[in-house]
Structures are given as structure tokens and as C-alpha cells.
Design a protein around this motif. Structure first.
Motif, PDB file in Angstrom:
ATOM      1  N   VAL A  36       0.573  -1.429  -0.142  1.00 43.17           N
ATOM      2  CA  VAL A  36       0.042   0.340  -0.253  1.00 43.17           C
ATOM      3  C   VAL A  36       0.709   1.043   0.304  1.00 43.17           C
ATOM      4  O   VAL A  36       1.929   1.420   0.379  1.00 43.17           O
ATOM      5  CB  VAL A  36      -0.895   0.194   1.082  1.00 43.17           C
ATOM      6  N   GLY A  37       0.990   2.236  -0.581  1.00 44.03           N
ATOM      7  CA  GLY A  37       0.542   3.555  -0.393  1.00 44.03           C
ATOM      8  C   GLY A  37       1.470   4.178  -1.952  1.00 44.03           C
ATOM      9  O   GLY A  37      -0.115   4.003  -3.326  1.00 44.03           O
ATOM     10  N   GLU A  38       1.776   4.497  -1.984  1.00 40.74           N
ATOM     11  CA  GLU A  38       2.445   5.842  -3.241  1.00 40.74           C
ATOM     12  C   GLU A  38       3.577   5.337  -3.579  1.00 40.74           C
ATOM     13  O   GLU A  38       4.507   4.528  -3.374  1.00 40.74           O
ATOM     14  CB  GLU A  38       2.133   7.014  -3.446  1.00 40.74           C
ATOM     15  N   ALA A  39       4.157   5.949  -4.851  1.00 43.70           N
ATOM     16  CA  ALA A  39       5.830   5.723  -5.440  1.00 43.70           C
ATOM     17  C   ALA A  39       7.168   6.107  -4.443  1.00 43.70           C
ATOM     18  O   ALA A  39       7.664   5.305  -4.476  1.00 43.70           O
ATOM     19  CB  ALA A  39       5.757   6.470  -7.020  1.00 43.70           C
ATOM     20  N   GLU A  40       6.523   7.306  -3.706  1.00 40.28           N
ATOM     21  CA  GLU A  40       7.751   7.498  -2.743  1.00 40.28           C
ATOM     22  C   GLU A  40       7.251   6.951  -1.400  1.00 40.28           C
ATOM     23  O   GLU A  40       8.734   7.216  -0.506  1.00 40.28           O
ATOM     24  CB  GLU A  40       7.806   8.661  -3.069  1.00 40.28           C
ATOM     25  N   ARG A  41       5.939   6.519  -1.191  1.00 38.37           N
ATOM     26  CA  ARG A  41       6.017   5.459   0.059  1.00 38.37           C
ATOM     27  C   ARG A  41       5.202   4.326   0.025  1.00 38.37           C
ATOM     28  O   ARG A  41       4.473   4.183  -0.180  1.00 38.37           O
ATOM     29  CB  ARG A  41       5.878   6.500   1.172  1.00 38.37           C
ATOM     30  N   MET A  42       5.943   3.089  -0.260  1.00 37.94           N
ATOM     31  CA  MET A  42       4.772   2.483   0.297  1.00 37.94           C
ATOM     32  C   MET A  42       5.564   1.840   1.572  1.00 37.94           C
ATOM     33  O   MET A  42       6.719   1.205   1.856  1.00 37.94           O
ATOM     34  CB  MET A  42       5.697   1.401  -1.083  1.00 37.94           C
TER      35      MET A  42
END
Length: 185
Positions: A36-42
Motif C-alpha cells: 500500500v502507499g504511493e511511489a515515494e512511500r510504500m
């Protein structure tokens, strides 16, 4: 892990530093693992009823002062019963779940002395627990008292003695099963 923790603690106990203890809860079931998360924070995450049960089992290690608590389902999936030293410690129902979970202690990670005590009293202890669930409290009390005389610092055995004493003193309801209800916390 328990055995490694024991070896780790040996160097600190000699220096008077209190040992570090860990509790492990083991359950078996399906789960969903994802990122879960986004490209810079998973981050990885696990969603599952089995994870919730395992977490509650882990919390029971503190209640019973044991290192590893496993569900009956987990022990069944481990295969050969002779591989691990285990004893029944409770029957629980997790709030919000319908079925009862049989709970066991795996004590292979205990010190050699403590493991030997549990093995020496295993049959007597197991008989006492079975008699408790069969509502034969006086007979159960005799078995548990004999075990407690050999292992006075065993918190699981002390808790059974308290439960049996309460059942003898106060009686139990007609629908009593001995199953402990755990809160959802």
C-alpha cells in the motif's frame, strides 16, 4: 527464536541485567498480503482474520507467562505431533468469532530444566485439564495440585487451580463449557 533469545540473555543475566523476553503467537489461515502507499512511500500490509487471532494468541503469552502460544489449527498443520513439545493451555473464543479455539503452549524454547519439569508432569497436567472440561472438578484439582507441587512457579497450572477452586466453591452454570471469552482488543 526462543532458544536464540535464551542464548542472547545468558550474557546479560550474569551481569545482573534483566533478560529480554518475547512472546510468539502462531495460527493458521488464509491472508491477503499487499503493498500500500504511493511511489515515494510504500509499505507491506497483511489483512486477515488469521493475523488477528495470531495477535491475540501472542498477547496470551503474557497472561500465561509462556514463550509460544499456538492454536490447535496451527498444530494440526505442522504435521508430526512428536516434533514439538506442546501442552494444552486453554480454550478461548475471540469476541466477534463464532468458533472456539483450542490453545497450546509450545515449550521447546524453555530452559532445559523447565522443559524437563513440563515433560515430567505432562500426563498428570493433561489429565487434570481434561477433567476440568468434563466438570469433574474435585478429580481435576487432585491432578493439578500434584503438578503444582512439582512446578510451583508454573502460571498456567496456578490459573487452572484458581479456576477449579472457583468452580468448586461457586458451582458453574448449566451451559458452562470452560471456554474463556477474549475481548476484541
Amino acid at each position: 527464536m526462543q532458544q536464540a533469545m535464551q542464548r542472547f540473555n545468558e550474557q546479560f543475566i550474569a551481569a545482573g541485567i534483566p533478560p529480554i523476553r518475547i512472546g510468539i503467537g502462531v495460527h493458521w489461515g488464509k491472508l491477503m498480503l499487499g503493498i500500500v502507499g504511493e511511489a515515494e512511500r510504500m509499505a507491506t500490509n497483511v489483512i486477515s482474520d488469521a493475523i488477528n487471532v495470531a495477535a491475540r494468541l501472542e498477547r496470551l503469552t503474557r497472561r500465561y507467562d509462556v514463550g509460544i502460544v499456538a492454536s490447535g489449527v496451527a498444530l494440526e498443520h505442522l504435521g508430526d505431533n512428536q516434533t514439538y513439545s506442546a501442552r494444552p493451555i486453554d480454550r478461548i473464543k475471540v469476541k466477534g468469532r463464532g468458533e472456539t479455539t483450542n490453545v497450546y503452549e509450545i515449550y521447546d524454547g524453555d530452559s532445559a530444566e523447565r522443559k524437563a519439569q513440563k515433560e515430567a508432569t505432562h500426563d498428570e497436567y493433561t489429565e487434570g485439564v481434561e477433567l476440568y472440561y468434563e466438570r469433574k472438578f474435585t478429580e481435576a484439582n487432585l491432578h493439578i495440585a500434584r503438578v503444582l507441587s512439582q512446578t510451583p512457579d508454573d502460571k498456567v497450572v496456578r490459573q487452572y487451580q484458581q479456576r477449579i477452586g472457583a468452580a468448586i466453591a461457586n458451582g458453574v452454570a448449566a451451559d458452562w463449557t470452560g471456554v474463556e471469552l477474549l475481548d476484541a482488543q
